[in-house]
Design a protein around this motif. Structure first.
Motif, mmCIF file in Angstrom:
data_model
loop_
_atom_site.group_PDB
_atom_site.id
_atom_site.type_symbol
_atom_site.label_atom_id
_atom_site.label_comp_id
_atom_site.label_asym_id
_atom_site.label_seq_id
_atom_site.Cartn_x
_atom_site.Cartn_y
_atom_site.Cartn_z
ATOM 1 N N TYR A 66 9.595 -18.830 -16.572
ATOM 2 C CA TYR A 66 8.691 -17.701 -16.738
ATOM 3 C C TYR A 66 8.907 -16.458 -15.437
ATOM 4 C CZ TYR A 66 6.011 -21.177 -19.148
ATOM 5 O OH TYR A 66 5.591 -22.294 -19.956
ATOM 6 N N ALA A 67 8.467 -15.257 -15.706
ATOM 7 C CA ALA A 67 8.508 -14.236 -14.815
ATOM 8 C C ALA A 67 7.312 -14.391 -14.040
ATOM 9 C CB ALA A 67 8.328 -12.826 -15.663
ATOM 10 N N LEU A 68 7.380 -14.313 -12.767
ATOM 11 C CA LEU A 68 6.486 -14.436 -11.894
ATOM 12 C C LEU A 68 6.024 -12.939 -11.220
ATOM 13 C CD1 LEU A 68 4.271 -15.551 -9.883
ATOM 14 C CD2 LEU A 68 6.213 -16.237 -8.205
ATOM 15 N N PHE A 69 5.000 -12.313 -11.687
ATOM 16 C CA PHE A 69 4.531 -10.961 -11.527
ATOM 17 C C PHE A 69 3.243 -11.001 -10.359
ATOM 18 C CE2 PHE A 69 6.609 -9.923 -15.660
ATOM 19 C CZ PHE A 69 7.446 -8.936 -15.084
ATOM 20 N N THR A 70 3.012 -9.831 -9.992
ATOM 21 C CA THR A 70 1.769 -9.837 -9.028
ATOM 22 C C THR A 70 1.210 -8.518 -8.949
ATOM 23 O OG1 THR A 70 2.912 -9.529 -7.157
ATOM 24 C CG2 THR A 70 2.306 -11.772 -7.389
ATOM 25 N N ILE A 71 -0.033 -8.478 -8.716
ATOM 26 C CA ILE A 71 -0.703 -7.309 -8.363
ATOM 27 C C ILE A 71 -1.138 -7.242 -7.168
ATOM 28 C CG2 ILE A 71 -2.574 -5.460 -9.357
ATOM 29 C CD1 ILE A 71 -2.314 -6.711 -12.074
ATOM 30 N N PRO A 72 -0.721 -6.530 -6.076
ATOM 31 C CA PRO A 72 -1.140 -6.686 -4.941
ATOM 32 C C PRO A 72 -2.186 -5.676 -4.754
ATOM 33 C CG PRO A 72 1.157 -6.156 -4.899
ATOM 34 C CD PRO A 72 0.648 -5.738 -6.153
ATOM 35 N N ASN A 73 -3.369 -6.272 -3.638
ATOM 36 C CA ASN A 73 -4.594 -5.107 -3.177
ATOM 37 C C ASN A 73 -4.539 -5.686 -1.601
ATOM 38 O OD1 ASN A 73 -5.528 -3.591 -5.413
ATOM 39 N ND2 ASN A 73 -5.540 -5.484 -6.499
ATOM 40 N N LYS A 74 -5.379 -4.721 -1.118
ATOM 41 C CA LYS A 74 -5.573 -5.172 0.477
ATOM 42 C C LYS A 74 -6.142 -6.400 0.646
ATOM 43 C CE LYS A 74 -7.692 -2.809 4.387
ATOM 44 N NZ LYS A 74 -8.399 -1.937 4.939
ATOM 45 N N VAL A 78 -4.424 -15.649 -11.811
ATOM 46 C CA VAL A 78 -5.447 -16.013 -11.135
ATOM 47 C C VAL A 78 -5.404 -15.120 -9.997
ATOM 48 C CG1 VAL A 78 -3.487 -17.390 -10.061
ATOM 49 C CG2 VAL A 78 -5.764 -18.070 -9.599
ATOM 50 N N GLU A 79 -6.744 -14.872 -9.740
ATOM 51 C CA GLU A 79 -6.922 -14.053 -8.239
ATOM 52 C C GLU A 79 -7.010 -14.951 -7.041
ATOM 53 O OE1 GLU A 79 -10.519 -11.779 -7.538
ATOM 54 O OE2 GLU A 79 -9.421 -10.314 -8.351
ATOM 55 N N VAL A 80 -6.314 -14.401 -5.956
ATOM 56 C CA VAL A 80 -6.296 -15.407 -4.664
ATOM 57 C C VAL A 80 -6.338 -14.018 -3.643
ATOM 58 C CG1 VAL A 80 -4.652 -16.983 -5.688
ATOM 59 C CG2 VAL A 80 -3.797 -14.946 -4.476
ATOM 60 N N GLU A 81 -6.938 -14.636 -2.551
ATOM 61 C CA GLU A 81 -6.996 -13.885 -1.358
ATOM 62 C C GLU A 81 -5.643 -13.835 -0.552
ATOM 63 O OE1 GLU A 81 -10.234 -15.207 1.011
ATOM 64 O OE2 GLU A 81 -11.873 -14.854 -0.661
ATOM 65 N N SER A 82 -5.374 -12.576 0.134
ATOM 66 C CA SER A 82 -4.284 -12.506 1.022
ATOM 67 C C SER A 82 -4.778 -12.719 2.251
ATOM 68 C CB SER A 82 -3.659 -11.277 0.957
ATOM 69 O OG SER A 82 -4.590 -10.279 1.239
ATOM 70 N N SER A 83 -3.591 -13.262 3.227
ATOM 71 C CA SER A 83 -4.077 -13.692 4.536
ATOM 72 C C SER A 83 -2.888 -12.900 5.376
ATOM 73 C CB SER A 83 -4.300 -15.114 4.861
ATOM 74 O OG SER A 83 -3.021 -15.654 4.726
ATOM 75 N N GLY A 104 0.871 -1.048 0.117
ATOM 76 C CA GLY A 104 0.199 0.171 -0.147
ATOM 77 C C GLY A 104 1.021 1.168 0.154
ATOM 78 N N GLU A 105 2.304 0.988 0.250
ATOM 79 C CA GLU A 105 3.035 2.337 0.236
ATOM 80 C C GLU A 105 4.331 2.113 -0.429
ATOM 81 O OE1 GLU A 105 3.939 4.207 3.994
ATOM 82 O OE2 GLU A 105 2.014 4.126 4.567
ATOM 83 N N LEU A 106 5.063 1.037 0.010
ATOM 84 C CA LEU A 106 6.386 0.892 -0.926
ATOM 85 C C LEU A 106 6.146 0.229 -2.008
ATOM 86 C CD1 LEU A 106 9.532 0.724 -0.898
ATOM 87 C CD2 LEU A 106 9.591 -1.300 0.062
ATOM 88 N N VAL A 107 5.232 -0.859 -1.944
ATOM 89 C CA VAL A 107 4.543 -1.470 -3.004
ATOM 90 C C VAL A 107 3.154 -1.122 -3.348
ATOM 91 C CG1 VAL A 107 4.072 -3.818 -4.057
ATOM 92 C CG2 VAL A 107 6.247 -3.608 -2.486
ATOM 93 N N PRO A 108 2.846 -0.248 -4.110
ATOM 94 C CA PRO A 108 1.527 0.130 -4.361
ATOM 95 C C PRO A 108 0.533 -0.949 -4.745
ATOM 96 C CG PRO A 108 3.054 1.417 -5.761
ATOM 97 C CD PRO A 108 3.932 0.321 -5.147
ATOM 98 N N TYR A 109 -0.623 -0.491 -4.397
ATOM 99 C CA TYR A 109 -1.786 -1.291 -4.514
ATOM 100 C C TYR A 109 -2.189 -1.253 -6.079
ATOM 101 C CZ TYR A 109 -2.677 -2.830 0.362
ATOM 102 O OH TYR A 109 -2.516 -3.306 1.570
ATOM 103 N N GLY A 110 -2.680 -2.286 -6.711
ATOM 104 C CA GLY A 110 -3.216 -2.109 -7.881
ATOM 105 C C GLY A 110 -2.348 -1.993 -9.098
ATOM 106 N N GLU A 111 -0.968 -2.179 -8.980
ATOM 107 C CA GLU A 111 0.048 -1.896 -9.728
ATOM 108 C C GLU A 111 0.760 -3.273 -10.155
ATOM 109 O OE1 GLU A 111 2.409 1.377 -9.291
ATOM 110 O OE2 GLU A 111 0.802 2.589 -8.966
ATOM 111 N N VAL A 112 1.269 -3.607 -11.320
ATOM 112 C CA VAL A 112 2.102 -4.922 -11.426
ATOM 113 C C VAL A 112 3.451 -4.658 -10.831
ATOM 114 C CG1 VAL A 112 3.091 -6.097 -13.229
ATOM 115 C CG2 VAL A 112 0.854 -5.334 -13.627
ATOM 116 N N TRP A 113 3.478 -5.621 -10.088
ATOM 117 C CA TRP A 113 5.044 -5.469 -8.894
ATOM 118 C C TRP A 113 5.761 -6.734 -9.651
ATOM 119 C CZ3 TRP A 113 5.438 -8.167 -4.046
ATOM 120 C CH2 TRP A 113 6.624 -7.841 -3.111
#
Length: 305
Positions: free
Chosen positions: A100-108, A136-141, A63-72
């Motif tokens: 392969y490259a492993l990217f993510t898009i973090p969200n809350k 694939v969309e997954v839930e964070s914990s 949410g700060e160093l790694v922004p939400y909603g952006e490819v990381w």
């Protein structure tokens, strides 16, 4: 015009300065995001992740160093790379063997996991969605503990899948890669048996694998009969005993139970003579098998033994 002695002095001084800077440039320093690698075999498939592992260092990460909603890039420096030694399936999509490259898009609360064809890129600057193999969309914990450094872990789930988890700060995100161990083993069995007409153990081992993995039981019975025709051994008698009861799942006492119990008892008689370590490990299971499948059988002389 410089005299020869003066020129020599200047040259020596210049060379000394040059080499002192060169030596300084070659000093190896600890990296703020050191390289890391994790590797795990799931079934017969090797899964490897190579990444640079950044640290929290008192910062708020998501949410700060790694922004939400952006490819990381899912790490630091070069994009994180994930390698599968065999084809896998992620969220119903086949991912062929390769890196392969492993990217993510973090969200809350939810993240998007991205497997991308372009493994050779620095960060996510040249990321192209057109090169995505799967999303694939997954839930964070919440992770069980705070992780100072970003860390990947891979857990093999039986022989059929691997759970790949990312931990950083107080966050945990996981996704599953399914592997096709059964298909690979079956291909190996079929290829091996073409050259195994006199190998009783190979037929018995193949029959056992088919039986334990709910494959073609008719084929398993054919192979175990071939094995017994080649050699009468405690191991193939034990396999056939289990094949007989596996063929009958109608409830109550299986129709093959009586024959299966006799074969298991025979297997123990043969095994007691050899008394190998392998047999000693199997014997308690054989004894329990006889006890279980003797229940409900007619009280004959043989079944009372």
């Amino acid at each position: 015009m410089l005299k020869t002695s003066t020129f020599s002095f200047v040259l020596v001084a210049f060379m000394a300065l040059f080499f002192s800077f060169s030596a300084f440039a070659q000093i190896e320093m600890p990296q703020p995001s050191p390289l890391a690698m994790v590797k795990q075999t799931a079934g017969l498939t090797d899964i490897t992740i190579e990444y640079s592992s950044p640290a929290m260092r008192g910062r708020t990460i998501f949410g700060e160093l790694v922004p939400y909603g952006e490819v990381w890039r899912t790490g630091a420096n070069k994009a994180t790379a994930i390698t599968f030694s065999d084809d896998v399936t992620i969220d119903g999509t086949k991912v062929e063997a390769g890196t392969y490259a492993l990217f993510t898009i973090p969200n809350k609360d939810k993240w998007t996991i991205i497997i991308n064809k372009n493994a050779e890129q620095w960060g996510a600057g040249k990321y192209s969605e057109q090169e995505d193999v799967v999303r694939v969309e997954v839930e964070s914990s919440t992770s069980p503990m705070a992780f100072e450094r970003m860390t990947f872990m891979i857990e093999a789930v039986e022989d059929k899948a691997a759970t790949i988890s990312l931990f950083w700060a107080n966050t945990k995100v996981s996704f599953t890669a399914n592997v096709n161990s059964v298909g690979k083993v079956i291909s190996t069995i079929e290829a091996t048996l073409k050259q195994a007409d006199n190998l009783w153990y190979t037929y018995a081992q193949s029959a056992e694998y088919y039986m334990e993995n709910d494959q073609n039981l008719e084929q398993a019975r054919e192979w175990i009969d071939k094995s017994l025709a080649l050699k009468d051994h405690y191991y193939n008698n034990w396999v056939k005993a289990r094949v007989l009861v596996a063929r009958s799942k109608t409830g109550g006492v299986p129709s093959g139970a009586e024959a299966a119990v006799k074969l298991a008892k025979k297997a123990m008689e043969l095994g007691d003579k050899e008394n190998t370590n392998f047999y000693k490990r199997l014997k308690p299971e054989m004894e329990q098998f006889v006890k279980t499948y003797s229940q409900g059988l007619p009280k004959t002389k043989d079944n009372k033994k």
